[in-house]
Design a protein around this motif. Structure first.
Motif, PDB file in Angstrom:
ATOM      1  N   LEU A  32       3.202   8.599  89.771  1.00  0.00           N
ATOM      2  CA  LEU A  32       3.204   7.245  89.259  1.00  0.00           C
ATOM      3  C   LEU A  32       2.258   6.403  90.095  1.00  0.00           C
ATOM      4  CD1 LEU A  32       5.955   8.433  88.172  1.00  0.00           C
ATOM      5  CD2 LEU A  32       6.802   6.091  88.245  1.00  0.00           C
ATOM      6  N   ARG A  33       1.695   5.402  89.469  1.00  0.00           N
ATOM      7  CA  ARG A  33       0.826   4.445  90.166  1.00  0.00           C
ATOM      8  C   ARG A  33       1.584   3.128  90.299  1.00  0.00           C
ATOM      9  NH1 ARG A  33      -4.566   3.907  90.967  1.00  0.00           N
ATOM     10  NH2 ARG A  33      -4.937   5.757  89.686  1.00  0.00           N
ATOM     11  N   LEU A  34       1.649   2.616  91.517  1.00  0.00           N
ATOM     12  CA  LEU A  34       2.185   1.291  91.777  1.00  0.00           C
ATOM     13  C   LEU A  34       0.989   0.374  91.992  1.00  0.00           C
ATOM     14  CD1 LEU A  34       4.444  -0.749  92.423  1.00  0.00           C
ATOM     15  CD2 LEU A  34       4.440   0.130  94.774  1.00  0.00           C
ATOM     16  N   PRO A  35       0.650  -0.438  90.986  1.00  0.00           N
ATOM     17  CA  PRO A  35      -0.536  -1.293  91.116  1.00  0.00           C
ATOM     18  C   PRO A  35      -0.324  -2.377  92.167  1.00  0.00           C
ATOM     19  CG  PRO A  35       0.190  -1.140  88.819  1.00  0.00           C
ATOM     20  CD  PRO A  35       1.278  -0.562  89.682  1.00  0.00           C
ATOM     21  N   TRP A  36      -1.404  -2.664  92.897  1.00  0.00           N
ATOM     22  CA  TRP A  36      -1.354  -3.755  93.862  1.00  0.00           C
ATOM     23  C   TRP A  36      -1.100  -5.061  93.134  1.00  0.00           C
ATOM     24  CZ3 TRP A  36      -0.645  -5.111  98.650  1.00  0.00           C
ATOM     25  CH2 TRP A  36      -0.895  -6.440  98.997  1.00  0.00           C
ATOM     26  N   SER A  37      -0.284  -5.899  93.713  1.00  0.00           N
ATOM     27  CA  SER A  37      -0.034  -7.238  93.204  1.00  0.00           C
ATOM     28  C   SER A  37       0.302  -8.133  94.386  1.00  0.00           C
ATOM     29  CB  SER A  37       1.132  -7.232  92.209  1.00  0.00           C
ATOM     30  OG  SER A  37       1.549  -8.553  91.923  1.00  0.00           O
TER      31      SER A  37
ATOM     32  N   GLY B 279      -3.966  -4.673  99.339  1.00  0.00           N
ATOM     33  CA  GLY B 279      -4.997  -4.739  98.305  1.00  0.00           C
ATOM     34  C   GLY B 279      -5.323  -3.430  97.617  1.00  0.00           C
ATOM     35  N   ARG B 280      -4.442  -2.440  97.686  1.00  0.00           N
ATOM     36  CA  ARG B 280      -4.727  -1.133  97.063  1.00  0.00           C
ATOM     37  C   ARG B 280      -3.521  -0.653  96.261  1.00  0.00           C
ATOM     38  NH1 ARG B 280      -6.483   2.048 102.291  1.00  0.00           N
ATOM     39  NH2 ARG B 280      -4.916   0.672 103.144  1.00  0.00           N
ATOM     40  N   ASP B 281      -3.814   0.070  95.186  1.00  0.00           N
ATOM     41  CA  ASP B 281      -2.750   0.721  94.427  1.00  0.00           C
ATOM     42  C   ASP B 281      -2.181   1.862  95.258  1.00  0.00           C
ATOM     43  OD1 ASP B 281      -3.553  -0.956  92.384  1.00  0.00           O
ATOM     44  OD2 ASP B 281      -4.209   0.647  91.052  1.00  0.00           O
ATOM     45  N   VAL B 282      -0.923   2.165  95.010  1.00  0.00           N
ATOM     46  CA  VAL B 282      -0.248   3.262  95.704  1.00  0.00           C
ATOM     47  C   VAL B 282       0.096   4.339  94.683  1.00  0.00           C
ATOM     48  CG1 VAL B 282       1.801   3.927  97.029  1.00  0.00           C
ATOM     49  CG2 VAL B 282       0.709   1.713  97.444  1.00  0.00           C
ATOM     50  N   MET B 283      -0.244   5.570  95.000  1.00  0.00           N
ATOM     51  CA  MET B 283       0.131   6.710  94.166  1.00  0.00           C
ATOM     52  C   MET B 283       1.443   7.270  94.721  1.00  0.00           C
ATOM     53  SD  MET B 283      -2.258   6.527  92.032  1.00  0.00           S
ATOM     54  CE  MET B 283      -1.764   7.912  91.029  1.00  0.00           C
ATOM     55  N   VAL B 284       2.398   7.462  93.820  1.00  0.00           N
ATOM     56  CA  VAL B 284       3.716   7.954  94.189  1.00  0.00           C
ATOM     57  C   VAL B 284       3.833   9.370  93.633  1.00  0.00           C
ATOM     58  CG1 VAL B 284       6.190   7.496  94.083  1.00  0.00           C
ATOM     59  CG2 VAL B 284       4.563   5.580  93.983  1.00  0.00           C
ATOM     60  N   ASN B 285       3.812  10.355  94.524  1.00  0.00           N
ATOM     61  CA  ASN B 285       3.790  11.773  94.152  1.00  0.00           C
ATOM     62  C   ASN B 285       5.141  12.401  94.480  1.00  0.00           C
ATOM     63  OD1 ASN B 285       0.702  12.031  93.759  1.00  0.00           O
ATOM     64  ND2 ASN B 285       0.939  11.032  95.743  1.00  0.00           N
TER      65      ASN B 285
ATOM     66  N   ALA C 282       0.880  -7.426 103.508  1.00  0.00           N
ATOM     67  CA  ALA C 282       1.090  -6.012 103.177  1.00  0.00           C
ATOM     68  C   ALA C 282       2.128  -5.882 102.064  1.00  0.00           C
ATOM     69  CB  ALA C 282       1.559  -5.239 104.409  1.00  0.00           C
ATOM     70  N   MET C 283       2.019  -4.809 101.293  1.00  0.00           N
ATOM     71  CA  MET C 283       2.996  -4.540 100.244  1.00  0.00           C
ATOM     72  C   MET C 283       4.368  -4.351 100.878  1.00  0.00           C
ATOM     73  SD  MET C 283       2.947  -1.662  97.228  1.00  0.00           S
ATOM     74  CE  MET C 283       1.485  -2.317  96.440  1.00  0.00           C
ATOM     75  N   SER C 284       5.378  -4.926 100.253  1.00  0.00           N
ATOM     76  CA  SER C 284       6.721  -4.867 100.825  1.00  0.00           C
ATOM     77  C   SER C 284       7.295  -3.457 100.757  1.00  0.00           C
ATOM     78  CB  SER C 284       7.655  -5.840 100.099  1.00  0.00           C
ATOM     79  OG  SER C 284       7.975  -5.355  98.819  1.00  0.00           O
ATOM     80  N   GLY C 285       8.083  -3.147 101.748  1.00  0.00           N
ATOM     81  CA  GLY C 285       8.764  -1.860 101.767  1.00  0.00           C
ATOM     82  C   GLY C 285       9.729  -1.709 100.605  1.00  0.00           C
ATOM     83  N   GLN C 286      10.334  -2.810 100.173  1.00  0.00           N
ATOM     84  CA  GLN C 286      11.255  -2.748  99.039  1.00  0.00           C
ATOM     85  C   GLN C 286      10.542  -2.280  97.780  1.00  0.00           C
ATOM     86  OE1 GLN C 286      10.901  -5.387 101.107  1.00  0.00           O
ATOM     87  NE2 GLN C 286      12.871  -6.348 101.517  1.00  0.00           N
ATOM     88  N   ALA C 287       9.303  -2.749  97.566  1.00  0.00           N
ATOM     89  CA  ALA C 287       8.537  -2.325  96.392  1.00  0.00           C
ATOM     90  C   ALA C 287       8.207  -0.842  96.482  1.00  0.00           C
ATOM     91  CB  ALA C 287       7.256  -3.144  96.268  1.00  0.00           C
TER      92      ALA C 287
ATOM     93  N   ASP D 265      -6.085   5.690  98.487  1.00  0.00           N
ATOM     94  CA  ASP D 265      -7.449   6.161  98.750  1.00  0.00           C
ATOM     95  C   ASP D 265      -7.595   7.670  98.720  1.00  0.00           C
ATOM     96  OD1 ASP D 265      -8.160   3.494  99.063  1.00  0.00           O
ATOM     97  OD2 ASP D 265      -7.909   3.542 101.236  1.00  0.00           O
ATOM     98  N   GLY D 266      -7.052   8.296  97.699  1.00  0.00           N
ATOM     99  CA  GLY D 266      -7.242   9.723  97.523  1.00  0.00           C
ATOM    100  C   GLY D 266      -6.424  10.608  98.430  1.00  0.00           C
ATOM    101  N   GLY D 267      -5.395  10.082  99.075  1.00  0.00           N
ATOM    102  CA  GLY D 267      -4.530  10.975  99.818  1.00  0.00           C
ATOM    103  C   GLY D 267      -4.029  10.486 101.154  1.00  0.00           C
ATOM    104  N   THR D 268      -4.439   9.323 101.622  1.00  0.00           N
ATOM    105  CA  THR D 268      -3.931   8.818 102.893  1.00  0.00           C
ATOM    106  C   THR D 268      -2.470   8.417 102.713  1.00  0.00           C
ATOM    107  OG1 THR D 268      -6.106   7.994 103.524  1.00  0.00           O
ATOM    108  CG2 THR D 268      -4.212   7.079 104.697  1.00  0.00           C
ATOM    109  N   THR D 269      -1.577   9.056 103.454  1.00  0.00           N
ATOM    110  CA  THR D 269      -0.154   8.780 103.325  1.00  0.00           C
ATOM    111  C   THR D 269       0.181   7.430 103.954  1.00  0.00           C
ATOM    112  OG1 THR D 269       0.384  11.131 103.337  1.00  0.00           O
ATOM    113  CG2 THR D 269       2.173   9.608 103.884  1.00  0.00           C
ATOM    114  N   VAL D 270       0.882   6.593 103.166  1.00  0.00           N
ATOM    115  CA  VAL D 270       1.343   5.303 103.674  1.00  0.00           C
ATOM    116  C   VAL D 270       2.852   5.308 103.901  1.00  0.00           C
ATOM    117  CG1 VAL D 270      -0.588   4.040 102.683  1.00  0.00           C
ATOM    118  CG2 VAL D 270       1.520   4.267 101.361  1.00  0.00           C
ATOM    119  N   ALA D 271       3.547   6.197 103.205  1.00  0.00           N
ATOM    120  CA  ALA D 271       4.993   6.343 103.387  1.00  0.00           C
ATOM    121  C   ALA D 271       5.404   7.708 102.855  1.00  0.00           C
ATOM    122  CB  ALA D 271       5.759   5.239 102.667  1.00  0.00           C
ATOM    123  N   HIS D 272       6.521   8.188 103.352  1.00  0.00           N
ATOM    124  CA  HIS D 272       7.105   9.439 102.864  1.00  0.00           C
ATOM    125  C   HIS D 272       8.594   9.200 102.691  1.00  0.00           C
ATOM    126  CE1 HIS D 272       7.670  13.690 102.134  1.00  0.00           C
ATOM    127  NE2 HIS D 272       8.775  13.561 102.854  1.00  0.00           N
ATOM    128  N   ALA D 273       9.143   9.746 101.616  1.00  0.00           N
ATOM    129  CA  ALA D 273      10.582   9.601 101.378  1.00  0.00           C
ATOM    130  C   ALA D 273      11.168  10.939 100.946  1.00  0.00           C
ATOM    131  CB  ALA D 273      10.819   8.553 100.292  1.00  0.00           C
TER     132      ALA D 273
END
Length: 136
Positions: free
Chosen positions: A37-42, A94-100, A51-56, A120-128
């Motif tokens: 899924l793509r989480l678009p930046w807003s 300012g970037r979309d997040v891909m949720v894999n 920064a994008m909130s952790g809740q989002a 950005d094509g694979g840089t991990t910002v969070a893991h769950a």
């Protein structure tokens, strides 16, 4: 796992609260126990500091697991989150997040999943990691 094609947009509309839909999640792909899924930046999702909130990010991860389990189960079945553990590794500005998502074990009553959130094509910002109870 023996999934088939599901209609993820219908699953989202029929089973999620309006505030989750307001995230603007876009289902890029669904497989047999996988989803992207793509989480678009807003700016609406940004917290103090920009920064994008952790809740989002957590809501996106939680939602993506439902889509992946639905793919593995050949359609939506009632389920609920039992556990969601999230580690935040870097801010997103300012970037979309891909949720894999990958469902790592699908039983009759429980599903286990690993979720990587990247930019950005694979840089991990969070893991769950998640555990879901299959209710129906």
């Amino acid at each position: 796992m023996s999934g088939v094609t599901v209609k993820p947009e219908e699953i989202l509309r029929a089973n999620f609260a309006p505030w989750v839909l307001d995230l603007g999640l876009v289902v890029e792909e669904v497989g047999d126990g996988t989803a992207v899924l793509r989480l678009p930046w807003s700016d609406r999702l940004a917290r103090e500091g920009g920064a994008m909130s952790g809740q989002a990010l957590m809501a996106a991860a939680d939602t993506a697991v439902v889509i992946a389990v639905s793919g593995a189960k050949s359609g939506f079945v009632p389920m609920t989150t039992v556990q969601l553990n999230t580690s935040f590794q870097r801010p997103v500005i300012g970037r979309d997040v891909m949720v894999n998502v990958e469902v790592t074990k699908l039983g009759r009553t429980l599903a286990f999943a690993e979720i990587d959130l990247t930019v950005d094509g694979g840089t991990t910002v969070a893991h769950a990691s998640a555990v879901y109870a299959i209710i129906g």
